[in-house]
Design a protein around this motif. Structure first.
Motif, PDB file in Angstrom:
ATOM      1  N   ALA A  15       1.061  -1.120  -0.035  1.00  0.00           N
ATOM      2  CA  ALA A  15      -0.210   0.008  -0.183  1.00  0.00           C
ATOM      3  C   ALA A  15       1.013   1.331  -0.018  1.00  0.00           C
ATOM      4  O   ALA A  15       1.881   1.320   0.672  1.00  0.00           O
ATOM      5  N   GLU A  16       0.456   2.254  -0.831  1.00  0.00           N
ATOM      6  CA  GLU A  16       1.208   3.679  -0.697  1.00  0.00           C
ATOM      7  C   GLU A  16       0.409   4.566  -0.201  1.00  0.00           C
ATOM      8  O   GLU A  16       0.932   5.703   0.012  1.00  0.00           O
ATOM      9  N   ALA A  17      -0.660   4.329   0.125  1.00  0.00           N
ATOM     10  CA  ALA A  17      -1.476   5.232   0.924  1.00  0.00           C
ATOM     11  C   ALA A  17      -2.622   4.451   1.903  1.00  0.00           C
ATOM     12  O   ALA A  17      -3.046   3.044   1.620  1.00  0.00           O
ATOM     13  N   ILE A  18      -3.292   5.021   2.763  1.00  0.00           N
ATOM     14  CA  ILE A  18      -4.038   4.643   3.907  1.00  0.00           C
ATOM     15  C   ILE A  18      -5.546   5.084   3.678  1.00  0.00           C
ATOM     16  O   ILE A  18      -5.516   6.462   3.909  1.00  0.00           O
TER      17      ILE A  18
ATOM     18  N   THR B 287       5.604  15.269  -9.366  1.00  0.00           N
ATOM     19  CA  THR B 287       5.383  16.523  -8.424  1.00  0.00           C
ATOM     20  C   THR B 287       4.491  15.861  -7.224  1.00  0.00           C
ATOM     21  O   THR B 287       4.035  14.690  -7.491  1.00  0.00           O
ATOM     22  N   LYS B 288       4.579  16.684  -6.006  1.00  0.00           N
ATOM     23  CA  LYS B 288       3.727  16.080  -4.988  1.00  0.00           C
ATOM     24  C   LYS B 288       2.183  16.474  -4.903  1.00  0.00           C
ATOM     25  O   LYS B 288       1.452  16.066  -4.518  1.00  0.00           O
ATOM     26  N   ALA B 289       2.009  17.421  -5.881  1.00  0.00           N
ATOM     27  CA  ALA B 289       0.689  18.036  -5.992  1.00  0.00           C
ATOM     28  C   ALA B 289      -0.089  16.932  -6.788  1.00  0.00           C
ATOM     29  O   ALA B 289       0.382  16.034  -7.750  1.00  0.00           O
ATOM     30  N   PRO B 290      -1.258  16.684  -6.325  1.00  0.00           N
ATOM     31  CA  PRO B 290      -2.145  15.742  -7.204  1.00  0.00           C
ATOM     32  C   PRO B 290      -2.277  16.310  -8.681  1.00  0.00           C
ATOM     33  O   PRO B 290      -2.441  17.372  -9.016  1.00  0.00           O
ATOM     34  N   VAL B 291      -2.528  15.248  -9.308  1.00  0.00           N
ATOM     35  CA  VAL B 291      -2.659  15.249 -10.679  1.00  0.00           C
ATOM     36  C   VAL B 291      -3.897  14.530 -11.247  1.00  0.00           C
ATOM     37  O   VAL B 291      -4.154  13.466 -10.839  1.00  0.00           O
ATOM     38  N   MET B 292      -4.511  15.284 -11.985  1.00  0.00           N
ATOM     39  CA  MET B 292      -6.059  14.500 -12.544  1.00  0.00           C
ATOM     40  C   MET B 292      -5.907  14.792 -13.944  1.00  0.00           C
ATOM     41  O   MET B 292      -5.931  15.645 -14.532  1.00  0.00           O
ATOM     42  N   GLY B 293      -6.664  13.497 -14.632  1.00  0.00           N
ATOM     43  CA  GLY B 293      -6.917  13.569 -16.098  1.00  0.00           C
ATOM     44  C   GLY B 293      -8.369  13.638 -16.126  1.00  0.00           C
ATOM     45  O   GLY B 293      -9.103  13.382 -15.187  1.00  0.00           O
ATOM     46  N   LEU B 294      -9.178  13.949 -17.483  1.00  0.00           N
ATOM     47  CA  LEU B 294     -10.505  14.224 -17.517  1.00  0.00           C
ATOM     48  C   LEU B 294     -11.264  12.944 -17.506  1.00  0.00           C
ATOM     49  O   LEU B 294     -12.176  12.692 -16.905  1.00  0.00           O
ATOM     50  N   CYS B 295     -10.433  11.579 -17.973  1.00  0.00           N
ATOM     51  CA  CYS B 295     -11.365  10.588 -18.236  1.00  0.00           C
ATOM     52  C   CYS B 295     -11.693  10.063 -16.685  1.00  0.00           C
ATOM     53  O   CYS B 295     -12.704   9.822 -16.429  1.00  0.00           O
ATOM     54  N   GLU B 296     -10.605   9.859 -15.976  1.00  0.00           N
ATOM     55  CA  GLU B 296     -10.890   9.556 -14.598  1.00  0.00           C
ATOM     56  C   GLU B 296     -11.647  10.190 -13.687  1.00  0.00           C
ATOM     57  O   GLU B 296     -12.627   9.750 -13.320  1.00  0.00           O
TER      58      GLU B 296
ATOM     59  N   ALA C 169       0.937  12.224   9.489  1.00  0.00           N
ATOM     60  CA  ALA C 169       2.169  12.886  10.023  1.00  0.00           C
ATOM     61  C   ALA C 169       2.902  11.701  10.531  1.00  0.00           C
ATOM     62  O   ALA C 169       4.248  11.887  10.033  1.00  0.00           O
ATOM     63  N   GLU C 170       2.353  10.867  11.083  1.00  0.00           N
ATOM     64  CA  GLU C 170       3.321   9.739  11.640  1.00  0.00           C
ATOM     65  C   GLU C 170       3.570   8.721  10.604  1.00  0.00           C
ATOM     66  O   GLU C 170       4.666   7.901  10.935  1.00  0.00           O
ATOM     67  N   LEU C 171       2.742   8.427   9.515  1.00  0.00           N
ATOM     68  CA  LEU C 171       3.030   7.646   8.692  1.00  0.00           C
ATOM     69  C   LEU C 171       3.883   7.897   7.572  1.00  0.00           C
ATOM     70  O   LEU C 171       4.574   7.156   6.796  1.00  0.00           O
ATOM     71  N   GLY C 172       3.626   9.235   6.887  1.00  0.00           N
ATOM     72  CA  GLY C 172       4.592   9.960   6.124  1.00  0.00           C
ATOM     73  C   GLY C 172       3.846   9.161   4.832  1.00  0.00           C
ATOM     74  O   GLY C 172       4.494   9.365   3.660  1.00  0.00           O
ATOM     75  N   VAL C 173       2.543   8.843   4.532  1.00  0.00           N
ATOM     76  CA  VAL C 173       2.014   8.679   3.395  1.00  0.00           C
ATOM     77  C   VAL C 173       0.347   9.426   3.304  1.00  0.00           C
ATOM     78  O   VAL C 173      -0.041   9.740   4.547  1.00  0.00           O
TER      79      VAL C 173
ATOM     80  N   LYS D 165       4.733   9.157  -2.505  1.00  0.00           N
ATOM     81  CA  LYS D 165       6.036   8.956  -3.064  1.00  0.00           C
ATOM     82  C   LYS D 165       6.339   7.692  -2.579  1.00  0.00           C
ATOM     83  O   LYS D 165       7.579   7.275  -2.705  1.00  0.00           O
ATOM     84  N   ALA D 166       5.468   6.879  -2.116  1.00  0.00           N
ATOM     85  CA  ALA D 166       6.048   5.323  -1.430  1.00  0.00           C
ATOM     86  C   ALA D 166       5.848   4.317  -2.485  1.00  0.00           C
ATOM     87  O   ALA D 166       6.288   3.205  -2.042  1.00  0.00           O
ATOM     88  N   GLY D 167       5.547   4.606  -3.879  1.00  0.00           N
ATOM     89  CA  GLY D 167       5.176   3.228  -4.582  1.00  0.00           C
ATOM     90  C   GLY D 167       5.469   3.839  -6.183  1.00  0.00           C
ATOM     91  O   GLY D 167       6.427   4.371  -6.500  1.00  0.00           O
ATOM     92  N   ALA D 168       4.636   3.572  -6.860  1.00  0.00           N
ATOM     93  CA  ALA D 168       4.524   3.762  -8.472  1.00  0.00           C
ATOM     94  C   ALA D 168       4.655   5.151  -8.792  1.00  0.00           C
ATOM     95  O   ALA D 168       5.249   5.355  -9.863  1.00  0.00           O
ATOM     96  N   TYR D 169       4.367   6.088  -7.775  1.00  0.00           N
ATOM     97  CA  TYR D 169       4.433   7.488  -8.130  1.00  0.00           C
ATOM     98  C   TYR D 169       5.636   8.042  -7.745  1.00  0.00           C
ATOM     99  O   TYR D 169       5.835   9.329  -7.550  1.00  0.00           O
ATOM    100  N   ALA D 170       6.652   7.376  -7.093  1.00  0.00           N
ATOM    101  CA  ALA D 170       7.933   7.906  -6.497  1.00  0.00           C
ATOM    102  C   ALA D 170       8.434   8.912  -7.686  1.00  0.00           C
ATOM    103  O   ALA D 170       8.447   8.673  -8.804  1.00  0.00           O
TER     104      ALA D 170
END
Lengths: 251, 251, 251, 251, 251, 251
Positions: free
Chosen positions: A180-183, B95-104, A199-203, B228-233
């Motif tokens: 998991a990358e988010a909770i 980026t850390k900012a959320p990114v969104m496409g139109l279809c989704e 804050a505590e998990l960093g995700v 940033k913990a997985g596929a979007y690192a």
């Protein structure tokens, strides 16, 4: 004006206040929030049996808000403040305003910030119903469900610290073992711990109350309404008997 | 302050203005909208080949906005204003900012107001890529895709009436034959016809630009960021050569 | 005469030579192999961001080979020598010759010799994109993906022994815990270790380079070409601007 | 002795009698059948809204039968005599006896006698909920759902001939156009027309009432009971308020 | 009168007697049970190779029972007493009587009493074929398969205690680690240990022999027959050569 | 030297010669092709019943080739020259050499040249078994199956022109109505019409014989062998009785 009804389908006034507080904290300046719960039903929702009764309470409460002359004017959209999305399909039949459950909203937000995520829910009895929701929403390939092993109501009261700790351990296992990358917080009653856990998990930690309220607010602003052309058509007129007589569909 | 960058990944300034106009029309008072397009790339996006080039233009434009000292301050969230969700996964890495496409975004809104819906897109060549997106987003069991048989750019200019008519006929077929209860506009360039089509068809019509902008605005307000913990690192540091040298990932 | 272009979409000349060597080692006597890489792009491909840039380099290289009068005559088929199948869909739009990525080829061969198998890939960041490919190719129920925790370039140079060991341990875990009956090498750069790993593990080890080269050689011999009747139709003619101007689709 | 409770979750006494009659016609000599309906709720079940109310009536009726000292002795198994499988999951939480809905039972029987089949249901509003059930039961790849365009109650009374004809035409279309090899009757109220339709169509026609009654009878004879180890565990003890106070789970 | 043929497709007379005993123990008073095995074929069925030969033996045995003037009269339904559902599809082509395999029957019963369950089978070589059956029957999301690591024939003879113990440990792991709420016995030869295992584990244990026999008995009583309108149509008339000449389909 | 055994599992010598001819036409200079059929079994394979008998004939033929001292030396790989992939799983257990059916091979080639395609098969009775194969191979989302309404043997003899025409019309419908971009020939007996149909339809036409032969040739050249670590392990030693005694697995 955008006017959102946040309905906690269980009878816990503490829950209702908590979700109302969170909802008001995050809406835009012009948005009005009503937080309420049904006038009858279960103290909490833990499994299919509680859900069945809570759904009727929810629909009864909505009928009051939908009625002509209901105080405060027309509702722009409804949030069903329960992570089991209790009664959402039926609620969509009852009104043209958009209706949103916490699970659906949270899964949508999670999928934007993570390719794989986990729902952490209080009790094991909720795991399978939630997995069924995850499947219904098409997210089975990217979402797992884990239970923290605590009661829903433990998040309100003297056991809150213990409940938080159990939840955090469960979330950490999701990150370490499930990829998991988010909770996603699997219960409306956890809405006030999202920031701390993030804050505590960093995700990213997604709270369904916030997600659903913002989605319904957005849909209200855009004027999007529920289609009456198919499964969410208004229920056909008919009689209901006994203690449900007053809830019969009318034209 | 919430600051949304709406990036049209093709080179049509007309499209960029159109989606920018729509975005500004629907955001909350305090939200700033930047609408832009890349400095290089295809005039429109019709199929996989165009997508490949448009993705790079999109990422280049985002790098400019992400750079330290970029004019106007930090971006709260990005909308990729193309219905093919071109480059969205790569953009989420940048980026850390959320990114969104139109279809989704549009599929999520559609699923709230309808149990079954249809995407109507201009060209037949887009049908299979869109079906693949629908599958990726877990909506295959409730969404069909139909093509109206017109070019994307026909919605801007003298053919606009003909294009609208072809689209409307295609949408009507979805309602009559596919059991669709709502229509999703399968191209950013249709953002200005949603209201007219909704009025004429009598069912919800979802415009991806509006849906994505409101979703990203909501996520910005909630402070939700990409994991940033997985596929979007963030992409690992390395060298890029030739005309792409300047786009190499940095620490 | 069958003439195969093996294009390594990253800039590592070492990779290009390695895959070219392997390709030439396995083709039939009459088959000509060209091994090349783009003239611009990333040094390696590790995740979605690198993929976006590498795709364009790949397409640019193919345009050169497709051009009238290209040295050496018509290409019978293309191998995209990257396990992420970077840009394969777009490449199929650009030519009538069949185009094959390593992942698709390796999964097909694996399914013939094993009922369940595993992809072992260098970095964790590739796991989710590969899982998405596995799903796209319809193999989710029989294939898992594991990461060895090394960098792609580690397989070339002084870390090669360590990288091999990490990979082997990861493969052994797939056999022991995931029920895998065969191992798929999840990176073009591993093409030279397949024989050693097969000998040490005692199960089939599938190298995507070999699988794709033989498949494309077979298709070239049979005269099978990409359908232009649907998603892989030639891109519609239009202008591209800026540094991509030269890559615009032409009639 | 095997003792089956067939509960029609709507208030139509005509339906209750009809399904009771059919149940008694097909059980083994030693099996006792109780046919009943709730004491409150909707006159018929057509869509999600009716379902929510009917579920509670069903559960209330079951509580009476489960109570110590209930007249007639312990129930061996329950049939929920509605094709929407209304409240079945909640009902399984309430008792150790096996609980069966008509849709699940009919789909199982259909899959034994046909590789592909169709559900024919009265109203269009039921199509999507039934498709969701079909998916839940894992039969999506072999079952389609069609609506005959009549009301559920039309099968009882002066419109019965017209309703039958509409149903038969719909079934014929399933055979001719959908590749169905058998027909499933999508409503409890059709239980008495199965034989006639089978004779006229020349393919198996599955009636959910018969299928569910025989399945539950078989399970009762085998002594199979609902697992309390997971999703169907008894609901945790808690208070219910208002008109639902009497339905609170007890130890 | 209902007349069930229970065919054990392997050559073990011990198995045949065991399943015949169990079948007779559970049918209704008026039901006649014939238990038999083919006149040629493998001693047990462990994997795809054995299955191929056992299928032909099964079909040959059925042809004898279907022939005009077969002793004892018309068969109402067939149970293929093997958990691999060996030859069931072909058997359905051969007769109008309903035909049922153990796996399909057991999965249906399991899904009624548990939301998630596990098949425990003797040998590892059966795991993948069983998973393929689970997928064919649409139960992949709720069923896992585990092997106990013993031979099928171990359940008959001096190793029976050891085999039982290995099976029980495997079942306990399914409950503890896979979230199973019920256990399905993955081999016809285990039919006599269901009660003991149920008592020791405290969860439902489903025996496929019992499930299939009761299902086929129910279908026979209802007069449901296999559809000849599609995949289970009678095989077209043609010649068979060599040792199979006598098994050619006839009009 | 690469040595391929192409086994037509039915008894039609005409078919065997036809597929042998095609196989020899397309292999590389050094590859030896043996074309044969079993010594007993059905004249053609049309549905599940024929398949069961043909599988045993196939396995018997393979045992001869696998035996020590078999004339001609070791077989590098097997093609089961039937589009139903009859007995392929069992065949994979019997040998270390790779084994390939026509359907699997053709689907893999089709997916490389088209995003969506169709199988056209002679008889309606094959549609559902082929759809089940398509699902097993993970191609359900991109492949439809249609029947031309002719017998398999019609492609050999005086009805051949009529059979071709019916097939072509069926293929045209797939292109026009199903969105197919390529056609897969759903029967080994059509191998000689692929070129004509391709020329007349203007889209890729995939012949399973050619696809499987080239795939098996490629795997033989690469030295890839079937894994014995799982579902395709050699069958455990045991006795077979009666007419099958000689086919018992040996160590």
């Amino acid at each position: 004006m955008t006017r959102i009804a946040v309905i906690n389908p269980n009878m816990s006034v503490g829950f209702t206040e908590k979700v109302g507080l969170q909802a008001r904290r995050i809406v835009a300046p012009g948005t009005e929030v009503m937080a309420l719960n049904p006038q009858f039903g279960p103290a909490s929702i833990e499994g299919y049996y509680d859900e069945a009764f809570a759904s009727v309470g929810l629909l009864a409460a909505m009928r009051g808000l939908e009625a002509d002359g209901a105080s405060g004017g027309k509702v722009s959209g409804y949030v069903v403040a329960c992570f089991d999305d209790t009664g959402v399909d039926a609620a969509r039949c009852l009104t043209k305003a958009p209706v949103m459950g916490l699970c659906e909203a949270a899964l949508r937000f999670a999928a934007i910030v993570a390719s794989r995520f986990a729902i952490v829910t209080p009790m094991a009895v909720s795991v399978r119903p939630l997995e069924h929701l995850v499947s219904k929403y098409g997210a089975s390939s990217q979402c797992v469900v884990r239970a923290a092993g605590v009661r829903t109501l433990d998040f309100e009261g003297e056991n809150a610290d213990m409940a938080y700790l159990a939840l955090k351990i469960s979330a950490e296992n999701c990150l370490a073992e499930d990829g998991a990358e988010a909770i996603v917080l699997g219960c409306a009653g956890m809405t006030d711990i999202a920031d701390r856990l993030r804050a505590e998990l960093g995700v990213p930690v997604i709270d369904g109350v916030s997600a659903a309220v913002k989605l319904i607010e957005a849909m209200g602003m855009l004027g999007l309404q529920t289609s009456k052309a198919g499964a969410y058509a208004s229920p056909p007129v008919k009689t209901y008997d006994g203690i449900f007589a007053a809830f019969a569909p009318v034209a």
